[in-house]
Design a protein around this motif. Sequence first.
Motif, mmCIF file in Angstrom:
data_model
loop_
_atom_site.group_PDB
_atom_site.id
_atom_site.type_symbol
_atom_site.label_atom_id
_atom_site.label_comp_id
_atom_site.label_asym_id
_atom_site.label_seq_id
_atom_site.Cartn_x
_atom_site.Cartn_y
_atom_site.Cartn_z
ATOM 1 N N ARG A 262 4.605 45.845 63.331
ATOM 2 C CA ARG A 262 4.163 46.174 64.705
ATOM 3 C C ARG A 262 3.116 45.515 65.343
ATOM 4 O O ARG A 262 2.325 45.263 64.537
ATOM 5 C CB ARG A 262 4.398 47.614 64.982
ATOM 6 C CG ARG A 262 5.759 48.227 64.449
ATOM 7 C CD ARG A 262 5.478 49.999 64.559
ATOM 8 N NE ARG A 262 5.213 50.400 65.410
ATOM 9 C CZ ARG A 262 4.673 51.759 65.805
ATOM 10 N NH1 ARG A 262 4.517 52.469 64.559
ATOM 11 N NH2 ARG A 262 4.233 52.043 66.832
ATOM 12 N N LEU A 263 3.056 45.501 66.715
ATOM 13 C CA LEU A 263 1.852 45.033 67.501
ATOM 14 C C LEU A 263 1.326 45.993 68.203
ATOM 15 O O LEU A 263 2.076 46.558 69.096
ATOM 16 C CB LEU A 263 2.384 43.754 68.196
ATOM 17 C CG LEU A 263 1.237 42.890 68.924
ATOM 18 C CD1 LEU A 263 0.111 42.270 67.981
ATOM 19 C CD2 LEU A 263 1.817 41.895 69.944
ATOM 20 N N ALA A 264 0.198 46.531 68.313
ATOM 21 C CA ALA A 264 -0.387 47.363 68.963
ATOM 22 C C ALA A 264 -1.285 46.679 70.166
ATOM 23 O O ALA A 264 -1.888 45.799 69.996
ATOM 24 C CB ALA A 264 -1.299 48.142 68.030
ATOM 25 N N ILE A 265 -0.962 47.224 71.468
ATOM 26 C CA ILE A 265 -1.643 46.647 72.738
ATOM 27 C C ILE A 265 -2.604 47.650 73.061
ATOM 28 O O ILE A 265 -2.218 48.787 73.453
ATOM 29 C CB ILE A 265 -0.644 46.099 73.697
ATOM 30 C CG1 ILE A 265 0.299 45.079 73.311
ATOM 31 C CG2 ILE A 265 -1.482 45.763 75.057
ATOM 32 C CD1 ILE A 265 1.701 45.537 72.593
ATOM 33 N N PRO A 275 5.181 48.013 69.885
ATOM 34 C CA PRO A 275 6.498 47.632 69.611
ATOM 35 C C PRO A 275 6.560 46.948 68.376
ATOM 36 O O PRO A 275 5.534 46.270 67.814
ATOM 37 C CB PRO A 275 6.905 46.914 70.734
ATOM 38 C CG PRO A 275 5.520 46.041 71.204
ATOM 39 C CD PRO A 275 4.508 47.228 71.090
ATOM 40 N N GLN A 276 7.982 47.055 67.913
ATOM 41 C CA GLN A 276 8.015 46.106 66.684
ATOM 42 C C GLN A 276 8.410 44.746 66.998
ATOM 43 O O GLN A 276 9.039 44.780 68.171
ATOM 44 C CB GLN A 276 9.311 46.503 65.652
ATOM 45 C CG GLN A 276 9.750 46.008 64.535
ATOM 46 C CD GLN A 276 10.642 46.600 63.682
ATOM 47 O OE1 GLN A 276 10.933 47.766 63.741
ATOM 48 N NE2 GLN A 276 11.376 45.649 62.884
ATOM 49 N N VAL A 277 7.815 43.561 66.566
ATOM 50 C CA VAL A 277 8.214 42.308 66.798
ATOM 51 C C VAL A 277 9.464 41.838 66.084
ATOM 52 O O VAL A 277 9.508 41.874 65.004
ATOM 53 C CB VAL A 277 6.997 41.583 66.648
ATOM 54 C CG1 VAL A 277 7.450 40.217 67.079
ATOM 55 C CG2 VAL A 277 5.779 42.290 67.356
ATOM 56 N N VAL A 278 10.246 41.324 67.119
ATOM 57 C CA VAL A 278 11.684 40.826 66.508
ATOM 58 C C VAL A 278 11.790 39.276 66.703
ATOM 59 O O VAL A 278 12.116 39.065 68.207
ATOM 60 C CB VAL A 278 12.929 41.521 66.996
ATOM 61 C CG1 VAL A 278 14.149 40.793 66.294
ATOM 62 C CG2 VAL A 278 13.014 43.006 66.619
#
Length: 316
Positions: A262-265, A275-278
């Motif tokens: 996941r990437l935290a903003i 969100p999880q990155v796909v």
Amino acid sequence: MALRGRQVLVLVAAVAAVFALLVTGIVLVVSRAADGPRVTLTVTAAGDGDRDLEVTRALLLARMKAAKLDDPSVTRDGDRRLVLTAHRTSAEQLKALTAPGRLHLRRVAATADGSGAATTTLPAPTSTPAVAASLGDAYTAAAAVTTEQQAQALPPAVRAAFAGLPPQDVATLPARMRLLIPEIRCEQLAGRPADVAGGPVVACEGPVKMLLDPAAITGADIASATAGRSDQGQWVVTAAFRPDAQAKFTDLSKQLSDAQERLAIVLDNTVISAPQVVGAITGDVQVTGQFTEQRARALAAQLGGGGELPVTLTVV
């Protein structure tokens, strides 16, 4: 929420409350002139560097212009005071423009949700913060913990020692301790000093604590940001990366996608979304939420107005 390759990164958040809380104690003067109402906002800046204050003045003016305020100006009043003035605006919009605008994109390295499943590979702390002296044996016991389950098994007296620590002391504790000790709450983490891009952070998304890597992307990597309406008629903010940063972000998104991470903003210490990155992401960053036009323009001005403020604006 998932992010898919070649799609715009969508951040969903209700950030209206964030803007209202970032700057307090501001002096507002509203007067009426021939060319419309004039709103004046006065803030003071921390620190004693004249150059930082001048940079802050220039950045605030750039933000006001980016927000398309009428006849904007930022003047100095004494050594540490700045006065913002514009016509036909609102107190809410001026307050939003004085927020730091500190944008960090960080990999989520671990989470702790109270289930006992969290672990971390962070090494044992190599230095001891000053607060360790008052914690005594509780600090020693907590420093040895490497899993959430171990932390939950600590004696109640050890865990209770961390419950009443003020945010500034909590911020000095080792990152894995902040993540794993249940009595270190999100309220304490939220009151931490300003995040440093080059260091790990423990922050919360709702009730879940997250260990975040050093920032891979910052506000300095944003080339421009604009506010506009989506196809659904909602106000959104779209931010474009600088060319070198776009390549860096695309590589980061591919790495996160391959590892199913996941990437935290994070905006001004607040996790807006994680969100999880796909798949690799090659497009811009789009921020969506329950924005009014003014709030969308204020956020776009923060992200695209030249970067974060180098000083903290506080009560007059």
